[in-house]
Scaffold this active site. Structure first.
Site, PDB file in Angstrom:
ATOM      1  N   SER A  65       0.817  -1.216   0.000  1.00 23.77           N
ATOM      2  CA  SER A  65       0.000   0.000   0.000  1.00 23.77           C
ATOM      3  C   SER A  65       0.853   1.270   0.000  1.00 23.77           C
ATOM      4  O   SER A  65       2.029   1.255   0.365  1.00 23.77           O
ATOM      5  CB  SER A  65      -0.898   0.014   1.241  1.00 23.77           C
ATOM      6  OG  SER A  65      -1.694  -1.140   1.277  1.00 23.77           O
TER       7      SER A  65
HETATM    8  N1  SAM Z   1      -0.079  -5.383   4.184  1.00 19.12           N
HETATM    9  C1  SAM Z   1       0.657  -5.613   2.965  1.00 19.12           C
HETATM   10  C2  SAM Z   1       2.004  -4.991   2.974  1.00 19.12           C
HETATM   11  O1  SAM Z   1       2.394  -4.349   3.979  1.00 19.12           O
HETATM   12  O2  SAM Z   1       2.730  -5.197   1.981  1.00 19.12           O
HETATM   13  C3  SAM Z   1      -0.102  -5.209   1.729  1.00 19.12           C
HETATM   14  C4  SAM Z   1      -1.262  -6.057   1.484  1.00 19.12           C
HETATM   15  S1  SAM Z   1      -1.835  -6.202  -0.154  1.00 19.12           S
HETATM   16  C5  SAM Z   1      -2.612  -4.630  -0.407  1.00 19.12           C
HETATM   17  C6  SAM Z   1      -3.168  -7.356   0.177  1.00 19.12           C
HETATM   18  C7  SAM Z   1      -2.702  -8.738   0.465  1.00 19.12           C
HETATM   19  O3  SAM Z   1      -3.817  -9.486   0.951  1.00 19.12           O
HETATM   20  C8  SAM Z   1      -2.170  -9.480  -0.739  1.00 19.12           C
HETATM   21  O4  SAM Z   1      -0.890  -9.952  -0.495  1.00 19.12           O
HETATM   22  C9  SAM Z   1      -3.167 -10.638  -0.911  1.00 19.12           C
HETATM   23  O5  SAM Z   1      -2.594 -11.826  -1.411  1.00 19.12           O
HETATM   24  C10 SAM Z   1      -3.645 -10.809   0.510  1.00 19.12           C
HETATM   25  N2  SAM Z   1      -4.927 -11.518   0.671  1.00 19.12           N
HETATM   26  C11 SAM Z   1      -6.064 -11.441  -0.077  1.00 19.12           C
HETATM   27  N3  SAM Z   1      -7.007 -12.269   0.429  1.00 19.12           N
HETATM   28  C12 SAM Z   1      -6.460 -12.877   1.520  1.00 19.12           C
HETATM   29  C13 SAM Z   1      -6.932 -13.828   2.478  1.00 19.12           C
HETATM   30  N4  SAM Z   1      -8.166 -14.354   2.435  1.00 19.12           N
HETATM   31  N5  SAM Z   1      -6.085 -14.210   3.453  1.00 19.12           N
HETATM   32  C14 SAM Z   1      -4.843 -13.723   3.534  1.00 19.12           C
HETATM   33  N6  SAM Z   1      -4.342 -12.832   2.667  1.00 19.12           N
HETATM   34  C15 SAM Z   1      -5.134 -12.402   1.671  1.00 19.12           C
END
Ligand code: SAM
Length: 221
Positions: A65
């Site tokens: 993000s």
């Molecule tokens: N917090 C992260 C960082 O500091 O880099 C950024 C997160 S990114 C915007 C969203 C993440 O959520 C992605 O890596 C995606 O694979 C993960 N995601 C989506 N659905 C998910 C789920 N049900 N459980 C765990 N992770 C999930």
């Protein structure tokens, strides 16, 4: 290629701008952001862009993000040392490291994509948080019951609705920070509080744009 000194200088100037703009409000959040620059959590070719206040690509078509968004969520979280925190959506591991720095204890973070679990673990180790941030491969819409209940659960992907297991895994008085809305990059950020009596209070912060939360209590793929 930018030198470490140039990277550090650009990062410091971005954080100073976010403080001046009132996005970063508290000293602990400012200090954590200064201590843990985003360039430690992106691939080499993106390091020179880490100070630009926009999301950046990480492996598997996901994103880390924008710094202002991470700062807003950390300010809403109002974290204190000793809190039990679950993050859903580890991605690069950057936000999890910031959380660990603020709570000064172990943090649990769930990621559904195996490649990103590895990526985040490597980043966290290199940044010095490998022993305190526990990255779990799994569907974060189910929470992580092994360490529940939590003071706060911070979700960094957009959900279609509040995932019930996450609400259930909050302590009384606990807080869930989660984007809820459409699949295609438009959601409202909610701060959901579970009262001491177990009731749910929802406060809408405003519009945000996250990748979808995919899982049993989220979007289907
Ligand atoms: N917090 C992260 C960082 O500091 O880099 C950024 C997160 S990114 C915007 C969203 C993440 O959520 C992605 O890596 C995606 O694979 C993960 N995601 C989506 N659905 C998910 C789920 N049900 N459980 C765990 N992770 C999930």
């Amino acid at each position: 290629m930018l030198s470490d000194e140039e990277l550090r200088g650009r990062w410091r100037r971005l954080i100073e701008t976010l403080v001046r703009e009132g996005v970063v409000k508290s000293t602990p959040v400012r200090d954590a952001l200064l201590k843990i620059p985003r360039y430690l959590f992106v691939e080499g070719r993106y390091r020179g862009y880490a100070h630009v206040d926009e999301p950046l690509p990480i492996p598997a078509g996901q994103t880390v993000s924008a710094p202002h968004m991470v700062a807003i969520m950390l300010e809403l979280a109002d974290l204190e040392p000793g809190m039990d925190i679950l993050e859903v959506g580890t991605g690069s591991g950057w936000n999890a490291a910031l959380i660990a720095e603020l709570v000064k204890t172990d943090v649990y973070s769930v990621e559904r994509i195996p490649e990103l679990v590895e990526f985040a673990r490597e980043n966290l180790k290199r940044a010095g948080y490998g022993d305190r941030v526990h990255v779990i491969l799994g569907d974060g819409t189910k929470g992580f019951s092994a360490q529940a209940p939590y003071d706060e659960i911070i979700v960094t992907a957009g959900a279609p609705k509040l995932p019930n297991p996450l609400v259930e895994q909050l302590k009384p008085g606990g807080k869930l920070i989660i984007p809820v809305g459409s699949y295609h990059l438009w959601q409202d950020l909610y701060v959901v509080t579970k009262t001491e009596e177990g009731k749910i209070r929802k406060r809408r912060w405003g519009g945000v744009a996250f990748v979808p939360l995919i899982g049993e209590h989220g979007w289907s793929e």
